[in-house]
Write a protein that holds these residues in place. Structure first.
Motif, PDB file in Angstrom:
ATOM      1  N   MET A  55       0.935  -1.093  -0.140  1.00 50.79           N
ATOM      2  CA  MET A  55      -0.032  -0.089   0.018  1.00 50.79           C
ATOM      3  C   MET A  55       0.889   1.206  -0.099  1.00 50.79           C
ATOM      4  N   ALA A  56       2.192   1.355   0.583  1.00 52.33           N
ATOM      5  CA  ALA A  56       2.922   2.491   0.810  1.00 52.33           C
ATOM      6  C   ALA A  56       3.309   2.767  -0.737  1.00 52.33           C
ATOM      7  N   LEU A  57       3.907   1.804  -1.429  1.00 46.80           N
ATOM      8  CA  LEU A  57       4.213   2.209  -2.763  1.00 46.80           C
ATOM      9  C   LEU A  57       3.133   2.475  -3.545  1.00 46.80           C
ATOM     10  N   ALA A  58       1.790   1.870  -3.364  1.00 45.67           N
ATOM     11  CA  ALA A  58       0.766   2.348  -4.411  1.00 45.67           C
ATOM     12  C   ALA A  58       0.110   3.476  -4.107  1.00 45.67           C
ATOM     13  N   CYS A  59       0.382   3.946  -2.911  1.00 46.87           N
ATOM     14  CA  CYS A  59      -0.107   5.427  -2.552  1.00 46.87           C
ATOM     15  C   CYS A  59       0.955   6.427  -3.225  1.00 46.87           C
ATOM     16  N   LEU A  60       2.236   5.982  -3.164  1.00 43.78           N
ATOM     17  CA  LEU A  60       3.381   6.782  -3.750  1.00 43.78           C
ATOM     18  C   LEU A  60       3.161   7.331  -5.241  1.00 43.78           C
ATOM     19  N   CYS A  61       2.884   5.926  -6.014  1.00 44.46           N
ATOM     20  CA  CYS A  61       2.604   5.889  -7.289  1.00 44.46           C
ATOM     21  C   CYS A  61       1.498   6.795  -7.897  1.00 44.46           C
ATOM     22  N   ALA A  62       0.421   6.452  -7.078  1.00 44.26           N
ATOM     23  CA  ALA A  62      -1.035   7.503  -7.312  1.00 44.26           C
ATOM     24  C   ALA A  62      -0.823   8.771  -7.103  1.00 44.26           C
TER      25      ALA A  62
ATOM     26  N   SER B 189       0.380   0.532 -12.574  1.00 43.88           N
ATOM     27  CA  SER B 189      -0.122   0.238 -11.111  1.00 43.88           C
ATOM     28  C   SER B 189      -1.031  -1.155 -11.134  1.00 43.88           C
ATOM     29  N   LEU B 190      -1.631  -1.322 -12.095  1.00 40.48           N
ATOM     30  CA  LEU B 190      -2.455  -2.703 -11.782  1.00 40.48           C
ATOM     31  C   LEU B 190      -1.564  -3.782 -11.842  1.00 40.48           C
ATOM     32  N   VAL B 191      -0.574  -3.680 -12.512  1.00 41.97           N
ATOM     33  CA  VAL B 191       0.436  -5.106 -12.668  1.00 41.97           C
ATOM     34  C   VAL B 191       1.258  -4.879 -11.441  1.00 41.97           C
TER      35      VAL B 191
ATOM     36  N   ASP C 232       2.532  -6.901  -5.842  1.00 42.73           N
ATOM     37  CA  ASP C 232       2.567  -6.646  -4.183  1.00 42.73           C
ATOM     38  C   ASP C 232       1.451  -7.220  -3.470  1.00 42.73           C
ATOM     39  N   GLY C 233       0.486  -7.711  -4.214  1.00 44.99           N
ATOM     40  CA  GLY C 233      -0.580  -8.300  -3.548  1.00 44.99           C
ATOM     41  C   GLY C 233      -2.126  -7.381  -3.398  1.00 44.99           C
ATOM     42  N   LEU C 234      -2.023  -6.308  -4.085  1.00 49.12           N
ATOM     43  CA  LEU C 234      -3.085  -5.389  -3.957  1.00 49.12           C
ATOM     44  C   LEU C 234      -4.146  -5.878  -4.981  1.00 49.12           C
ATOM     45  N   SER C 235      -5.275  -5.592  -4.718  1.00 50.80           N
ATOM     46  CA  SER C 235      -6.336  -5.882  -5.674  1.00 50.80           C
ATOM     47  C   SER C 235      -6.271  -4.868  -6.758  1.00 50.80           C
ATOM     48  N   ALA C 236      -7.157  -4.992  -7.914  1.00 50.78           N
ATOM     49  CA  ALA C 236      -7.179  -4.037  -8.882  1.00 50.78           C
ATOM     50  C   ALA C 236      -8.352  -2.882  -8.296  1.00 50.78           C
TER      51      ALA C 236
ATOM     52  N   TRP D 287      -7.786   1.133  -8.261  1.00 53.07           N
ATOM     53  CA  TRP D 287      -8.632   2.056  -8.882  1.00 53.07           C
ATOM     54  C   TRP D 287      -9.090   3.344  -7.920  1.00 53.07           C
ATOM     55  N   GLN D 288      -9.308   2.791  -6.712  1.00 57.42           N
ATOM     56  CA  GLN D 288      -9.656   3.742  -5.762  1.00 57.42           C
ATOM     57  C   GLN D 288      -8.573   4.720  -5.641  1.00 57.42           C
ATOM     58  N   LEU D 289      -7.395   4.274  -5.455  1.00 58.75           N
ATOM     59  CA  LEU D 289      -6.243   5.071  -5.455  1.00 58.75           C
ATOM     60  C   LEU D 289      -6.123   6.348  -6.547  1.00 58.75           C
TER      61      LEU D 289
END
Length: 215
Positions: free
Chosen positions: A70-77, A107-109, A114-118, A122-124
């Motif tokens: 989630m940390a990396l996902a938030c940075l990317c978004a 990000s989807l890939v 990293d285990g996050l759902s699609a 999309w929410q981020l």
């Protein structure tokens, strides 16, 4: 979930083209060649990439060993939202063709790895600008992997031994996901030597359709 992305921004006069796909597929080279070809043809082209070259983007780009899940996902978004507001949307408002190396499909890939759902991804990325065309590079994972190993991995994802096979498979799922949300998507073989020419042809078709719609 079907339909357009949540909080769809108003459409601008410019054209947003995305080139996405596994590491080593040749995205960065193709983006530069496409932008050069468009410029020579008299089309205002604005090449860019994600993560961006802003401080937040550089933190994201070089932080895959430090940040995960989630940390990396938030940075990317966060970097994507910031780049849209400060670079991409202004260029589109000026009527340019913005050609971007990586976007939501990445990000989807990668966040999927990293285990996050699609759905979380999309929410981020809620409210991001929908491209006029997303081109997803595909091809034999063995060929893409050979290219990747020749240039070296830029992140922990690319350094993984099975990265090319995993990413190639997940991008196929990303194509389906994007289409379900109403995003225009085309797949292209990354192992050919005519990617740039084929992309320019697709872009010219998009520009023609867009011009006809304004008449």
């Amino acid at each position: 979930m079907t339909g357009l992305s949540l909080d769809e921004p108003r459409r601008l006069s410019g054209t947003l083209i995305i080139l996405d796909g596994p590491g080593g597929a040749g995205k960065s080279t193709a983006v530069c060649l496409v932008a050069e070809t468009l410029t020579v043809a008299g089309v205002a082209a604005h090449p860019t990439s994600q993560p961006s070259r802003a401080p937040l983007g550089e933190l994201t780009r070089h932080g895959t060993d430090t940040y995960r899940g989630m940390a990396l996902a938030c940075l990317c978004a966060a970097d994507r939202h910031h780049q849209l507001a400060t670079e991409i949307l202004p260029a589109l408002a000026d009527g340019a063709v913005v050609v971007c190396d990586r976007y939501v499909a990445s990000s989807l890939v990668l966040q999927g790895l990293d285990g996050l759902s699609a759905e979380v991804v999309w929410q981020l990325n809620r409210g991001v600008y929908r491209p006029d065309l997303s081109v997803i590079l595909t091809g034999a994972p063995t060929v893409i992997n050979a290219r990747l190993r020749a240039r070296g991995g830029h992140s922990r994802f690319e350094r993984a031994e099975d990265n090319s096979e995993m990413e190639t498979g997940l991008y196929l799922h990303a194509v389906v996901n994007l289409r379900q949300r109403g995003w225009p998507v085309a797949s292209m073989d990354a192992t050919t030597d005519t990617i740039a020419a084929a992309m320019v042809s697709l872009i010219q078709h998009v520009l023609t359709e867009k011009s006809s719609a304004c008449l």
